[in-house]
Design a protein around this motif. Structure first.
Motif, PDB file in Angstrom:
ATOM      1  N   LEU A 168     130.038   1.351  37.518  1.00 16.43           N
ATOM      2  CA  LEU A 168     130.268   2.178  38.439  1.00 16.43           C
ATOM      3  C   LEU A 168     128.835   2.403  39.047  1.00 16.43           C
ATOM      4  O   LEU A 168     127.731   2.927  38.293  1.00 16.43           O
ATOM      5  N   ASP A 169     128.625   2.008  40.441  1.00 12.34           N
ATOM      6  CA  ASP A 169     127.153   2.037  41.103  1.00 12.34           C
ATOM      7  C   ASP A 169     127.023   3.184  42.295  1.00 12.34           C
ATOM      8  O   ASP A 169     127.726   2.615  43.115  1.00 12.34           O
ATOM      9  N   LEU A 170     126.603   4.148  41.892  1.00 16.52           N
ATOM     10  CA  LEU A 170     126.622   5.240  42.966  1.00 16.52           C
ATOM     11  C   LEU A 170     125.065   5.526  43.464  1.00 16.52           C
ATOM     12  O   LEU A 170     124.868   6.725  43.881  1.00 16.52           O
ATOM     13  N   SER A 171     124.198   4.762  43.052  1.00 17.07           N
ATOM     14  CA  SER A 171     122.831   4.938  43.352  1.00 17.07           C
ATOM     15  C   SER A 171     122.525   4.963  45.000  1.00 17.07           C
ATOM     16  O   SER A 171     123.305   4.441  45.747  1.00 17.07           O
ATOM     17  N   ASP A 172     121.535   5.765  45.352  1.00 11.91           N
ATOM     18  CA  ASP A 172     121.028   6.000  46.642  1.00 11.91           C
ATOM     19  C   ASP A 172     122.162   6.353  47.630  1.00 11.91           C
ATOM     20  O   ASP A 172     122.350   6.014  48.362  1.00 11.91           O
ATOM     21  N   ASN A 173     122.584   7.624  47.158  1.00 13.47           N
ATOM     22  CA  ASN A 173     123.711   8.308  47.740  1.00 13.47           C
ATOM     23  C   ASN A 173     123.212   9.812  47.934  1.00 13.47           C
ATOM     24  O   ASN A 173     121.750  10.003  47.886  1.00 13.47           O
ATOM     25  N   ALA A 174     123.948  10.601  48.157  1.00  8.65           N
ATOM     26  CA  ALA A 174     123.540  12.345  48.544  1.00  8.65           C
ATOM     27  C   ALA A 174     124.233  13.097  47.490  1.00  8.65           C
ATOM     28  O   ALA A 174     124.527  14.221  47.875  1.00  8.65           O
ATOM     29  N   LEU A 175     124.529  12.543  46.434  1.00 14.70           N
ATOM     30  CA  LEU A 175     125.331  13.365  45.232  1.00 14.70           C
ATOM     31  C   LEU A 175     124.569  14.769  44.911  1.00 14.70           C
ATOM     32  O   LEU A 175     123.412  14.389  44.242  1.00 14.70           O
ATOM     33  N   LYS A 176     125.153  15.495  44.699  1.00 12.46           N
ATOM     34  CA  LYS A 176     124.724  16.712  44.392  1.00 12.46           C
ATOM     35  C   LYS A 176     125.537  17.262  43.075  1.00 12.46           C
ATOM     36  O   LYS A 176     124.753  18.039  42.215  1.00 12.46           O
ATOM     37  N   VAL A 177     126.433  16.947  42.815  1.00 11.07           N
ATOM     38  CA  VAL A 177     127.304  17.141  41.696  1.00 11.07           C
ATOM     39  C   VAL A 177     128.290  15.996  41.339  1.00 11.07           C
ATOM     40  O   VAL A 177     128.424  15.032  42.091  1.00 11.07           O
ATOM     41  N   VAL A 178     128.471  15.569  39.901  1.00  7.89           N
ATOM     42  CA  VAL A 178     129.105  14.644  39.261  1.00  7.89           C
ATOM     43  C   VAL A 178     130.597  15.436  38.799  1.00  7.89           C
ATOM     44  O   VAL A 178     130.365  16.131  37.854  1.00  7.89           O
ATOM     45  N   CYS A 179     131.709  14.876  39.207  1.00  9.36           N
ATOM     46  CA  CYS A 179     132.786  15.708  38.766  1.00  9.36           C
ATOM     47  C   CYS A 179     132.957  15.544  37.272  1.00  9.36           C
ATOM     48  O   CYS A 179     132.816  14.438  36.729  1.00  9.36           O
ATOM     49  N   PRO A 180     133.524  16.465  36.618  1.00 16.39           N
ATOM     50  CA  PRO A 180     133.897  16.365  35.037  1.00 16.39           C
ATOM     51  C   PRO A 180     134.834  15.176  34.727  1.00 16.39           C
ATOM     52  O   PRO A 180     134.819  14.604  33.687  1.00 16.39           O
ATOM     53  N   GLU A 181     135.802  14.760  35.981  1.00 12.06           N
ATOM     54  CA  GLU A 181     136.768  13.679  35.497  1.00 12.06           C
ATOM     55  C   GLU A 181     136.122  12.488  35.502  1.00 12.06           C
ATOM     56  O   GLU A 181     136.738  11.416  34.664  1.00 12.06           O
TER      57      GLU A 181
END
Length: 367
Positions: free
Chosen positions: A93-106
């Motif tokens: 799973l590659d979510l680099s270079d986004n605007a994520l502020k939180v990663v869900c516990p799931e």
């Protein structure tokens, strides 16, 4: 462009493609064509890098149940839907270079996940559930706003590569020294002032990069024969830092980690009672440390129980566990095998830690 996209997805559905490339398509929304009817049941790898996606569908796992790799690098995602935890077969799973502020516990439900890349987002913390990723081999959380790493990260026993460059980290969790498979650790460009005494004790750990941590003054001597990067470390002390715990010998003063509760000197002959008790208890229950069920919850304070699970460090001379007191010994970088690689670019020195004045006097870095 829309008709071309629809055609690409339609062909992928009809011909049961396993790979779908939707990079650089200027997508602002996840294509609804992929979610129609039964979705793309045969798809295993989805590439959607360099778009403008702001969200993912809640039924992603239902429509793409066989996804093994999902690449969403360089989008505008602010939230990861909880439903992503249902992608049971996902390995990358590659979510680099986004605007994520939180990663869900799931995310901790992705039990097949091997590679997780979250670099260049706005994360201030990671969920403890990351410790549930037993197959995780690569974790990249560089260029975020992390103040700390989750303690449960040491439960990722398959972790080989951990990159946390360019954050706001002030310390490396001591439990990371217990990771049996960790081969490369990179924490350059943070706010590290010290490293765990045991860092490098594992034979598997071969690469450690702590460049540009200006407050970092010393490296554990377990690292002396590893590949290390520490240029830009060892800046001059600020005046307020003079009050930190220190060990002095003549004109030489070594500033020590704040974790060290008491400092021994060469003139000491008797260890503190707390240290002696901790060592004896550690030896007595060494084979039972994994559960410690034989101790009732009120037998020892929680802080002492945690120390029994993970000592402050081990003596470089005799491997005796240390809990509250260490005897430090400084080795200038020029006297180590790594000196030629740095050529004066750093003031960092190696520091050995011993459990007694006797071990201190007989320990030599290159012996």
């Amino acid at each position: 462009m829309a008709s071309e996209l629809c055609k690409t997805i339609s062909v992928a559905r009809q011909e049961k493609h396993k790979n779908l490339f939707l990079n650089y398509k200027n997508l602002h929304h996840f294509p609804v064509e992929m979610l129609k009817d039964g979705g793309l049941q045969h798809l295993e790898r989805l590439y959607m890098k360099r778009n403008s996606l702001t969200s993912l569908p809640e039924n992603l796992a239902q429509k793409l149940p066989n996804l093994v790799e999902l690449y969403l690098h360089s989008n505008s995602l602010a939230v990861i839907p909880e439903a992503i935890g249902s992608l049971a077969k996902l390995q990358c799973l590659d979510l680099s270079d986004n605007a994520l502020k939180v990663v869900c516990p799931e995310i901790g439900r992705l039990r097949s996940l091997r590679h997780l890349r979250l670099a260049n987002n706005q994360l201030q913390l990671l969920p403890p559930e990351i410790g549930d990723l037993k197959e995780l081999q690569t974790l990249d959380v560089s260029a975020n706003r992390l103040l700390t790493l989750p303690e449960r990260l040491h439960l990722c026993l398959a972790l080989q590569y951990l990159t946390a460059d360019c954050n706001h980290l002030c310390h490396v969790p001591r439990h990371l020294c217990q990771l049996p498979s960790l081969n490369e650790l990179s924490m350059a460009g943070n706010r590290l002032a010290f490293l765990p005494l045991d860092l490098g004790r594992s034979r598997e750990l071969q690469y450690v990069y702590v460049d540009n941590n200006r407050s970092l003054k010393g490296l554990p001597s377990y690292l002396y024969n590893k590949v290390i990067g520490c240029s830009g470390c060892g800046a001059p002390l600020h005046i307020p830092e003079v009050k930190l715990l220190s060990f002095s010998s003549g004109e030489l003063t070594v500033f020590l980690p704040t974790e060290v509760k008491a400092i021994g000197t060469a003139s000491d002959r008797v260890l503190p009672l707390q240290e002696l008790a901790m060592r004896r208890l550690h030896h007595t229950c060494h084979t039972l440390l994994k559960d410690l069920n034989f101790l009732s919850p009120i037998s020892l304070p929680k802080s002492l129980l945690e120390l029994l699970h993970c000592p402050l460090g081990h003596c470089h001379r005799c491997s005796e566990p240390m809990f509250t007191i260490v005897y430090p010994k400084l080795f200038p970088l020029r006297e180590t095998p790594m000196a030629g690689l740095h050529q004066g670019r750093t003031a960092v020195s190696f520091v050995a830690y011993c459990c007694s004045s006797q071990c201190l006097q007989t320990f030599h870095l290159l012996s």
